[in-house]
Design a protein around this motif. Sequence first.
Motif, PDB file in Angstrom:
ATOM      1  N   LEU A 155      -2.465   2.590  -5.603  1.00 14.03           N
ATOM      2  CA  LEU A 155      -3.719   2.022  -5.122  1.00 14.03           C
ATOM      3  C   LEU A 155      -4.840   3.000  -5.445  1.00 14.03           C
ATOM      4  CD1 LEU A 155      -4.720  -0.407  -3.508  1.00 14.03           C
ATOM      5  CD2 LEU A 155      -4.296   0.892  -1.434  1.00 14.03           C
ATOM      6  N   VAL A 156      -5.849   2.536  -6.124  1.00 13.26           N
ATOM      7  CA  VAL A 156      -6.993   3.392  -6.444  1.00 13.26           C
ATOM      8  C   VAL A 156      -8.260   2.654  -6.026  1.00 13.26           C
ATOM      9  CG1 VAL A 156      -5.766   4.416  -8.414  1.00 13.26           C
ATOM     10  CG2 VAL A 156      -7.313   2.506  -8.793  1.00 13.26           C
ATOM     11  N   ARG A 211       1.651   1.606 -11.428  1.00 12.59           N
ATOM     12  CA  ARG A 211       1.102   2.916 -11.774  1.00 12.59           C
ATOM     13  C   ARG A 211       1.952   3.591 -12.846  1.00 12.59           C
ATOM     14  NH1 ARG A 211       0.593   6.257  -6.911  1.00 12.59           N
ATOM     15  NH2 ARG A 211       2.780   6.588  -7.251  1.00 12.59           N
ATOM     16  N   LEU A 212       1.422   3.658 -14.062  1.00 14.80           N
ATOM     17  CA  LEU A 212       2.119   4.297 -15.165  1.00 14.80           C
ATOM     18  C   LEU A 212       1.742   5.763 -15.260  1.00 14.80           C
ATOM     19  CD1 LEU A 212       1.826   1.378 -17.720  1.00 14.80           C
ATOM     20  CD2 LEU A 212       3.793   2.006 -16.330  1.00 14.80           C
ATOM     21  N   SER A 213       0.580   6.121 -14.749  1.00 19.63           N
ATOM     22  CA  SER A 213       0.210   7.532 -14.659  1.00 19.63           C
ATOM     23  C   SER A 213      -0.842   7.682 -13.569  1.00 19.63           C
ATOM     24  CB  SER A 213      -0.346   8.030 -15.993  1.00 19.63           C
ATOM     25  OG  SER A 213      -0.938   9.306 -15.829  1.00 19.63           O
ATOM     26  N   ASP A 214      -0.718   8.757 -12.798  1.00 17.34           N
ATOM     27  CA  ASP A 214      -1.694   9.001 -11.726  1.00 17.34           C
ATOM     28  C   ASP A 214      -2.882   9.824 -12.220  1.00 17.34           C
ATOM     29  OD1 ASP A 214       0.031  11.184 -12.037  1.00 17.34           O
ATOM     30  OD2 ASP A 214      -0.140  11.802  -9.947  1.00 17.34           O
ATOM     31  N   LEU A 225       0.796  -1.216   0.000  1.00 16.97           N
ATOM     32  CA  LEU A 225       0.000   0.000   0.000  1.00 16.97           C
ATOM     33  C   LEU A 225       0.831   1.270   0.000  1.00 16.97           C
ATOM     34  CD1 LEU A 225      -2.738  -0.949   2.592  1.00 16.97           C
ATOM     35  CD2 LEU A 225      -2.394  -1.712   0.255  1.00 16.97           C
ATOM     36  N   LEU A 226       1.986   1.231   0.652  1.00 19.01           N
ATOM     37  CA  LEU A 226       2.732   2.473   0.808  1.00 19.01           C
ATOM     38  C   LEU A 226       3.552   2.812  -0.428  1.00 19.01           C
ATOM     39  CD1 LEU A 226       3.755   2.168   4.525  1.00 19.01           C
ATOM     40  CD2 LEU A 226       1.749   3.215   3.496  1.00 19.01           C
ATOM     41  N   THR A 246       2.751   3.967  -3.014  1.00 21.05           N
ATOM     42  CA  THR A 246       2.287   5.175  -3.694  1.00 21.05           C
ATOM     43  C   THR A 246       3.177   6.380  -3.428  1.00 21.05           C
ATOM     44  OG1 THR A 246       0.824   5.374  -1.829  1.00 21.05           O
ATOM     45  CG2 THR A 246      -0.159   4.650  -3.887  1.00 21.05           C
ATOM     46  N   ALA A 247       3.955   6.350  -2.344  1.00 23.03           N
ATOM     47  CA  ALA A 247       4.772   7.517  -2.018  1.00 23.03           C
ATOM     48  C   ALA A 247       6.088   7.524  -2.785  1.00 23.03           C
ATOM     49  CB  ALA A 247       5.079   7.526  -0.524  1.00 23.03           C
ATOM     50  N   PRO A 256       8.845   7.870  -5.485  1.00 21.16           N
ATOM     51  CA  PRO A 256       8.970   8.531  -6.778  1.00 21.16           C
ATOM     52  C   PRO A 256       9.270   7.497  -7.846  1.00 21.16           C
ATOM     53  CG  PRO A 256      10.967   8.828  -5.502  1.00 21.16           C
ATOM     54  CD  PRO A 256      10.003   8.063  -4.631  1.00 21.16           C
ATOM     55  N   TRP A 257       9.079   7.865  -9.077  1.00 22.43           N
ATOM     56  CA  TRP A 257       9.405   6.974 -10.188  1.00 22.43           C
ATOM     57  C   TRP A 257      10.888   6.634 -10.119  1.00 22.43           C
ATOM     58  CZ3 TRP A 257       5.677   5.666 -13.840  1.00 22.43           C
ATOM     59  CH2 TRP A 257       6.147   4.876 -14.888  1.00 22.43           C
ATOM     60  N   ARG A 261      14.108   6.536 -11.264  1.00 22.95           N
ATOM     61  CA  ARG A 261      14.737   7.123 -12.439  1.00 22.95           C
ATOM     62  C   ARG A 261      15.698   6.145 -13.120  1.00 22.95           C
ATOM     63  NH1 ARG A 261      14.072  10.907 -15.010  1.00 22.95           N
ATOM     64  NH2 ARG A 261      12.261  11.380 -13.758  1.00 22.95           N
TER      65      ARG A 261
END
Lengths: 409, 168
Positions: free
Chosen positions: A41-42, A50-53, A4-5, A7-8, A10-11, A13
């Motif tokens: 998570l949505v 996640r490729l785009s938010d 779940l976490l 999401t924080a 960064p991509w 690089r």
Amino acid sequence: MTGLLGTALPWPREAHAQNGKGASDLVLPDTHWNAAVPTGLVPQKLPLLRLSDRPIVLETPRPFFESLLTPNAAFFVRYHLDVIPNAIDLSQWRLSVRGNVSRPLEFSFSQILSEFEPLSVVAVNQCTGNSRSRFFPRVPGTQWGNGGMGNARWTGVRLMDLLDRAGLHSHTVALRFQGLDSGRGAEGTPSHSYSKSLDVRDPILQDCLIAYQMNGEPLPMLNGFPVRLIVPGRFSTCWIKHLSWIEALTEPDQSHWMKNAYRIPKNPHRSTTPEEVAAGKLSTVPASDVPMPVRSFFVQPDVSSKLVVHLPIEIKGIAFSGSGGIRQVEVSTDGGRSWRVARLDSDLGPYSFRGWRLPWTPQRPGQVELRCRATDGKGNVQATEPIWNPGGYAWNVVETQTVFVGESA
Amino acid sequence: MECRRNPDRFRGGVRVSQRFSRAIAATVVFLTLDAAGDSALAGPDGLSEAGVYALDSSGLIAPVSPYPGNATSTYSVGAYPLAPTPLVRGSGQELVESYCSICHSVTLIGAQPRLPPEIWKKEVDKMIHLGAPIPTEMVGQIVDYLQKHYGSPQEGNSPSVPAPKPNP
């Protein structure tokens, strides 16, 4: 999956700097399946890649393809525009059929449920750009691994049954479909709305469903609640989510989404070269007008652990095609020198994933290249050589899975 | 982050408001559409809420759908989490942040492979074609920034070089 976490984060690089300057030595475990992308998570979903938010673009992680029907909560999500429905009032919502018809009609959700014969189809929904990260030279767009696809049992009513009620006029040339999602661009620009059209003579119209169920459940919001257009065997570009408007057109649809985007080379392999594109010589067709090319994938073994020498395993995978289902899957355990025919699992219909398996005992420690190659019902075989086109569409090249076999005493 | 710095970035005749909700810093950027007249194929569409995103800067907020708790005809999910990847620092960054986050988050920029300079120029032209309201005099600076920080030298991306993604 990182949980779940994730999401924080960064991509990462390093993960995509590999072919540029500042290249990293980071070895990606499993590049074809985008294992190095953070999860997000949505609502109504498990953590997905996640490729785009905004707009929401989520890829299904590889382990979910162990199941022939992709769970709704793991099913990939792809929007072009970011004003995605959060709440829909079914007392107000209508599916409207209009344009060049004798009786413009508006159907409520309960009319769709009660006034038409329900039916189901198991069908693969695959983004036209699935596996775009494999194209070389690299092309812009969503950098999908192989998880921009899913297979579900869709239940709903025939598109043609609704159209018959409305009565299509004879000089209709195309049907345009649009859903409730929209964008923040000014009205009249392509970034304001997304719609797609199918040729009125396209035989696929007979097989199209307006689906209100996905794997026996209501559609998740992000997969198109309350109803979605199902175009079996075709790429998802025309599987309009939150379908609310069907319009019979008397002129071909000239919108950006038909004329500029989602065009693929008009040749069997959907392949061209940057030079041919630059010379303006390429002729193209809408990706939504043609069946999806045949593909096959390894699900197991993945590269998450080593195999043990002399310990038998079952090589397992999936295959599908938009042209007549899967006739045969062949597997090579020696980098493509020799091939054996895999056993096909039970058939859920010509548009579904077809499971396949092959027992195998690794005989020597070392690195082994597995390959799989499918043939579809029309006799089409997967491409062996990489294809290229500027949109990064319709990749269907034979998959390779490298595995490592360890020693034992 | 992206949203608080650029609260005015959603343009194009769309009503936007921001409110802080929940104990943890979650910004709910929210936008409502006029139900009729907005779509190209306008009609009663039943859309009650759309394009609602919550900034998920801490990563601690699990997006939750509202507990239905009623039997009305409205079906809803929670706000969609925003988690934009910050842009590389450099001259032109502010311009890119404001013009390139109108229709989507700037995450899409960092999510591209290293593209040759001419492809970034084409991307910006494509965005203008899609409806990006970028004044002509700003285009150069935006393209420069993208080429400098997200571009690859031409040689690194030509077909004569072996593919960068070997099999695992």
